[in-house]
Design a protein around this motif. Sequence first.
Motif, PDB file in Angstrom:
ATOM      1  N   GLU A   1      33.110  56.342  82.504  1.00 23.79           N
ATOM      2  CA  GLU A   1      32.928  57.110  81.275  1.00 23.79           C
ATOM      3  C   GLU A   1      33.096  56.248  80.021  1.00 23.79           C
ATOM      4  O   GLU A   1      32.459  56.491  78.997  1.00 23.79           O
ATOM      5  CB  GLU A   1      33.907  58.289  81.258  1.00 23.79           C
ATOM      6  CG  GLU A   1      33.482  59.359  80.273  1.00 23.79           C
ATOM      7  CD  GLU A   1      33.966  60.754  80.645  1.00 23.79           C
ATOM      8  OE1 GLU A   1      34.526  60.932  81.749  1.00 23.79           O
ATOM      9  OE2 GLU A   1      33.784  61.653  79.812  1.00 23.79           O
ATOM     10  N   SER A   2      33.922  55.194  80.119  1.00 21.18           N
ATOM     11  CA  SER A   2      34.153  54.340  78.947  1.00 21.18           C
ATOM     12  C   SER A   2      32.876  53.624  78.516  1.00 21.18           C
ATOM     13  O   SER A   2      32.783  53.128  77.393  1.00 21.18           O
ATOM     14  CB  SER A   2      35.234  53.311  79.267  1.00 21.18           C
ATOM     15  OG  SER A   2      34.803  52.492  80.337  1.00 21.18           O
ATOM     16  N   LEU A   3      31.858  53.579  79.393  1.00 21.66           N
ATOM     17  CA  LEU A   3      30.611  52.876  79.052  1.00 21.66           C
ATOM     18  C   LEU A   3      29.569  53.789  78.397  1.00 21.66           C
ATOM     19  O   LEU A   3      28.532  53.312  77.942  1.00 21.66           O
ATOM     20  CB  LEU A   3      30.005  52.246  80.321  1.00 21.66           C
ATOM     21  CG  LEU A   3      30.849  51.151  80.987  1.00 21.66           C
ATOM     22  CD1 LEU A   3      30.235  50.739  82.324  1.00 21.66           C
ATOM     23  CD2 LEU A   3      30.979  49.931  80.072  1.00 21.66           C
ATOM     24  N   HIS A   4      29.841  55.101  78.359  1.00 24.17           N
ATOM     25  CA  HIS A   4      28.805  56.051  77.936  1.00 24.17           C
ATOM     26  C   HIS A   4      28.286  55.831  76.521  1.00 24.17           C
ATOM     27  O   HIS A   4      27.147  56.187  76.231  1.00 24.17           O
ATOM     28  CB  HIS A   4      29.313  57.499  78.068  1.00 24.17           C
ATOM     29  CG  HIS A   4      29.450  57.943  79.494  1.00 24.17           C
ATOM     30  ND1 HIS A   4      29.738  59.232  79.859  1.00 24.17           N
ATOM     31  CD2 HIS A   4      29.340  57.257  80.658  1.00 24.17           C
ATOM     32  CE1 HIS A   4      29.805  59.324  81.177  1.00 24.17           C
ATOM     33  NE2 HIS A   4      29.572  58.139  81.677  1.00 24.17           N
ATOM     34  N   THR A   5      29.143  55.292  75.637  1.00 23.52           N
ATOM     35  CA  THR A   5      28.697  55.095  74.252  1.00 23.52           C
ATOM     36  C   THR A   5      28.233  53.655  73.995  1.00 23.52           C
ATOM     37  O   THR A   5      27.898  53.298  72.873  1.00 23.52           O
ATOM     38  CB  THR A   5      29.828  55.452  73.266  1.00 23.52           C
ATOM     39  OG1 THR A   5      31.012  54.766  73.694  1.00 23.52           O
ATOM     40  CG2 THR A   5      30.089  56.957  73.252  1.00 23.52           C
ATOM     41  N   HIS A   6      28.187  52.840  75.054  1.00 26.51           N
ATOM     42  CA  HIS A   6      27.673  51.476  74.902  1.00 26.51           C
ATOM     43  C   HIS A   6      26.145  51.498  74.903  1.00 26.51           C
ATOM     44  O   HIS A   6      25.529  52.486  75.281  1.00 26.51           O
ATOM     45  CB  HIS A   6      28.158  50.601  76.066  1.00 26.51           C
ATOM     46  CG  HIS A   6      29.611  50.254  75.984  1.00 26.51           C
ATOM     47  ND1 HIS A   6      30.079  48.965  76.100  1.00 26.51           N
ATOM     48  CD2 HIS A   6      30.699  51.032  75.813  1.00 26.51           C
ATOM     49  CE1 HIS A   6      31.400  48.963  75.993  1.00 26.51           C
ATOM     50  NE2 HIS A   6      31.802  50.207  75.826  1.00 26.51           N
TER      51      HIS A   6
END
Length: 222
Positions: A135-140
Amino acid sequence: MEPVIRFADVSKVYPLRAGDVTALSHVSFEVERGEFIAIMGPSGSGKSTLLNLMGCLDTPTSGDIFISGIRIQDMTDDELTDLRRDRIGFIFQYFNLFPLLNIIENVNFPQMMKAGEVVDETKAVEVLKSVHLEESLHTHTPLELSGGQQQRVAIARALINDPDILLCDEPTGNLDTKTGASIMNLMTELNKRGSTIIIVTHDPTIAAYTQRTIRIVDGRIA
Ligand SMILES: Nc1ncnc2c1ncn2[C@@H]1O[C@H](COP(=O)(O)OP(=O)(O)OP(=O)(O)O)[C@@H](O)[C@H]1O
Ligand SMILES: [Mg+2]
């Protein structure tokens, strides 16, 4: 039950100034719902042409193609657009993500095309979870991700409209062996959940994940 895809004596000829190129010649086969199939053959044998015809991205020069019993040549452009968007997911070797959109926006792109406006992110988050992307990659943005992570995003995008057919052209061609294996484990999982999957590959270890292999040589099924 109708096969999900049926080709009846399909040929595809590209007319070129230097002479016609026959990419596919009198190809007939059926794909049943829930199958997991590899398409193998030498470079230039017609694999991508076959996949593009299955995905209704192109039309045959002769012969008939049926999707769930409906002849695609009888469908209107609007019906074909709906069919491609709602029932077919494409996954490519080079991921084909939009570099300026973030991961959620990339996955939501087909939904945006459908709704024509801002869409709820819940489904995108759910689909990204199902392809095991953190989930930490979703805004990358895509270029901040590894090749394997980018391909997971492309798979999530292909899944967002719940297609029943997944068409993949060398989906692991750009990945190292270990990452390729994790993508194939994901494909196996999706197939077990009901997706019909067709995957073009040069690699016998990739084909070994599938239930059967269609071999093409010089535009013909071998
Ligand atoms: N748009 C096109 N115009 C003209 N000829 C084409 C076109 N697309 C493919 N061809 C030709 O049709 C044949 C089959 O091409 P295709 O791309 O289907 O092969 P392939 O099996 O996918 O090859 P590869 O493994 O290299 O991707 C080749 O001879 C190719 O040059
Ligand atoms: Mg190809």
